[in-house]
Design an enzyme around this catalytic site. Structure first.
Site, PDB file in Angstrom:
ATOM      1  N   CYS A   6      -0.024   0.839  -9.230  1.00 14.69           N
ATOM      2  CA  CYS A   6      -0.147   0.247  -8.023  1.00 14.69           C
ATOM      3  C   CYS A   6      -1.254  -0.513  -7.820  1.00 14.69           C
ATOM      4  O   CYS A   6      -2.438   0.059  -7.648  1.00 14.69           O
ATOM      5  CB  CYS A   6       0.450   1.005  -6.820  1.00 14.69           C
ATOM      6  N   GLY A  35       0.781  -1.128   0.195  1.00 12.56           N
ATOM      7  CA  GLY A  35       0.044  -0.003  -0.038  1.00 12.56           C
ATOM      8  C   GLY A  35       0.944   1.180  -0.018  1.00 12.56           C
ATOM      9  O   GLY A  35       0.470   2.179   0.525  1.00 12.56           O
ATOM     10  N   ASN A  78      10.514   6.857  -7.768  1.00 14.96           N
ATOM     11  CA  ASN A  78       9.207   6.476  -8.570  1.00 14.96           C
ATOM     12  C   ASN A  78       8.460   7.557  -7.479  1.00 14.96           C
ATOM     13  O   ASN A  78       8.329   7.517  -6.240  1.00 14.96           O
ATOM     14  CB  ASN A  78       9.070   5.015  -7.702  1.00 14.96           C
TER      15      ASN A  78
END
Lengths: 256, 302
Positions: free
Chosen positions: B129, B71, B98
């Protein structure tokens, strides 16, 4: 200093059903402290991740380190077949370990539950304190009990009542009217929650060793976190890494 | 033997990078590998503010790989700029940061802060993600949304941008084309593949988030296929990743059309994996008398 190496199995035996006791020859023995752990890497690439296993005992003069683990899946199943002189890929030593020095001269509980018992052995060996060792088992397979008796007074609890006090480690403490100024504990989460509550009620310090599923073992993946009262030093979000900031925490500092 | 590769005007000493989220900001692995030898360190995702991430368990092993649903726990751009960037600047390796966010504005805020830092060579924009409910993946699974965020980020970015693509789409070439059309300088792929594991003994999900992103050697054929398809759909360079565990795996990605590669989950299985992969690529080049590594890019024979 963390290091990955191919070490050598010195011996292995099954000391209780599915509980294995392995001595490993490794340079890591010299730096291993009680409460720390090593990562053991399965050879089979189908089991990709290392298995974190606590240090049970060290023999520094012989460069030997002992692990006692339960076969829980494919990785530990593989390890259980290793024989003396087999290579074993390990990395360590990892984590902070127990603050052994804080107990000097105090009356303490050393509490181990199930497969949380092994790290209590080296802890008991190195600790200079009045040690009351509380061990919780499922049944009468009381592995490591005799060895722990060398380092303190041992009180046993078994869930099935077959040996010692029927119930858990705190039932054993109550039944024997034991008190302590400080607690060191490792075991399943329900036991650690009970220890945290008990220490809170008594107003004493408790150090608990936590476990969680991890991937890297070195603090990079952020897989194994625990909620903390204070901001954690890595992400500043009250989520400390068990592998790096732990596995040993003050019970009061973590929300479990 | 020359292992240099150039992506969007940035030259890397070799094509071996770290996959975001598997290597922190390099600090934890600097005890095991010499960061000076890496082509680049691609950092863990960083947002405009600290993110606490998901509940545990966050990781689970699956056959030949793993699932994760971290997460995107991260300390936010402020701590990152003060701690992680100065650490990485000590090394002779390129820094790729990133960037993650929940809204377009979040991404832009981070991108603008990073623009102040010359040591950062490229930005990898995480729109893929699978473990964060809002933002992130929402931008990475629809071509028009990907086009929009790429265009917005590109407007504000000082460094070249790499769009990190999700494999959890019907047609990877459509996504690759959308990113290229919106001005992306490069692509990286693949992010993890959404998966699920159920513990049959406890009758519970193995990870708290129920679903997680799968990575590791088991996903490599999917990743190679997608890199190959994307390489034939766009002209911008691709950084390939997904289950690379050896030098030959890395070469496979280069042959499929990647200009560089990232080592991800394998870092967990072998903390020295990045350098080993590099040495194995060099051994491959020697064996087949490859003078310049770029000879391998897209060189699979039809």
């Amino acid at each position: 200093m963390k290091k990955k190496e191919i070490a050598l199995v010195l011996s292995q035996k099954e000391i209780a059903p599915r509980i294995y006791d392995m001595w490993i020859q490794t340079q890591l023995a010299g730096q291993a402290r009680p409460g720390q752990f090593i990562c053991v890497y399965p050879r089979d690439r189908a089991t990709l991740l290392p298995r974190p296993i606590s240090v049970c005992e060290v023999n520094r003069s012989r460069d030997a380190l002992r692990i006692v683990y339960r076969v829980a899946g494919a990785g530990t199943e593989e390890f259980s077949h290793y024989k003396a002189q087999d290579p074993i890929a390990i990395m360590g030593t990892l984590g902070n370990g127990f603050p052994v020095g804080e107990a000097v001269g105090k009356t303490v509980f050393l509490i181990g539950g199930g497969i949380g018992i092994p790290p209590i052995l080296e802890l008991a060996k190195e600790m200079d304190a009045k040690k009351q060792i509380l061990l919780g088992y499922r049944d009468s397979n009381t592995f490591l009990r005799e060895e722990l008796e060398k380092y303190g007074r041992v009180y046993v609890a078994a869930e099935d009542g077959s040996v010692g006090t029927r119930g858990n480690v705190l039932d054993a403490a109550a039944k024997n009217c034991l008190e302590a100024e400080m607690i060191f504990a490792c075991g399943p989460m329900p036991m650690l929650r009970a220890v945290k509550r008990y220490a809170g009620e008594k107003g004493i310090k408790a150090y608990i060793s936590l476990e969680e599923h991890m991937a890297c073992g070195v603090g990079a993946c952020l897989g194994c976190v625990v909620k903390t009262k204070n901001l954690d030093p890595h992400s500043h979000v009250h989520n400390a890494r068990i592998c790096t900031e732990g596995p040993v925490f003050l019970a009061d500092d973590v929300e479990i | 033997m020359n292992t240099q590769v150039t992506i969007a005007g940035v030259t890397f000493q070799n094509p071996v990078m770290t996959a975001s989220g598997t290597f922190g900001s390099g600090m934890e692995y600097s005890e095991f590998v010499d960061l000076n030898r890496l082509g680049a360190v691609v950092t863990k995702g960083v947002a405009n503010v600290p993110w606490p991430g998901n509940p545990v368990p966050r990781v689970a092993e699956v056959y030949g790989g793993m699932l994760n649903a971290i997460g995107l726990q991260n300390p936010g751009i402020q701590v990152f700029m003060e701690r992680d960037i100065p650490f990485l600047k000590q090394f002779h390796t390129k820094i790729i940061v990133n960037v993650c966010g929940k809204t377009v504005e979040d991404y832009i805020e981070v991108v603008e802060r990073l623009g102040e830092e010359d040591a950062v060579s490229m930005l990898e924009i995480n729109v893929s993600c699978p473990n964060v409910k809002e933002g992130a993946i929402a931008f990475g699974q629809k071509a028009d949304a990907l086009y929009h965020i790429t265009q917005e980020v590109k407007k504000h970015a000082k460094q070249p941008i790499i769009m990190k693509l999700s494999p959890n789409v019907t047609d990877i070439t459509e996504m690759a084309r959308a990113a290229e059309a919106a001005g992306a300088d490069a692509l990286s792929m693949i992010n993890t593949i959404t998966g699920m594991k159920i513990d049959v003994h406890k009758r519970r999900f193995a990870i708290a988030n129920k679903t997680g992103g799968m990575s590791g050697p088991a996903i490599k054929p999917v990743a190679v296929r997608m890199v190959y398809q994307a390489a034939h759909a766009v002209k911008i360079p691709i950084i390939g990743m997904g289950g690379i565990s050896t030098g030959e795996d890395a070469v496979e990605f280069l042959l499929a059309g990647a200009s560089a590669v990232s080592v991800g989950a394998m870092n967990f299985a072998d903390p020295c994996a990045t350098i080993r992969v590099l040495e194995e690529i060099e051994a491959y080049m020697k064996r087949y008398q490859i003078e310049h590594i770029t000879e391998l890019i897209g060189a699979v024979q039809e």
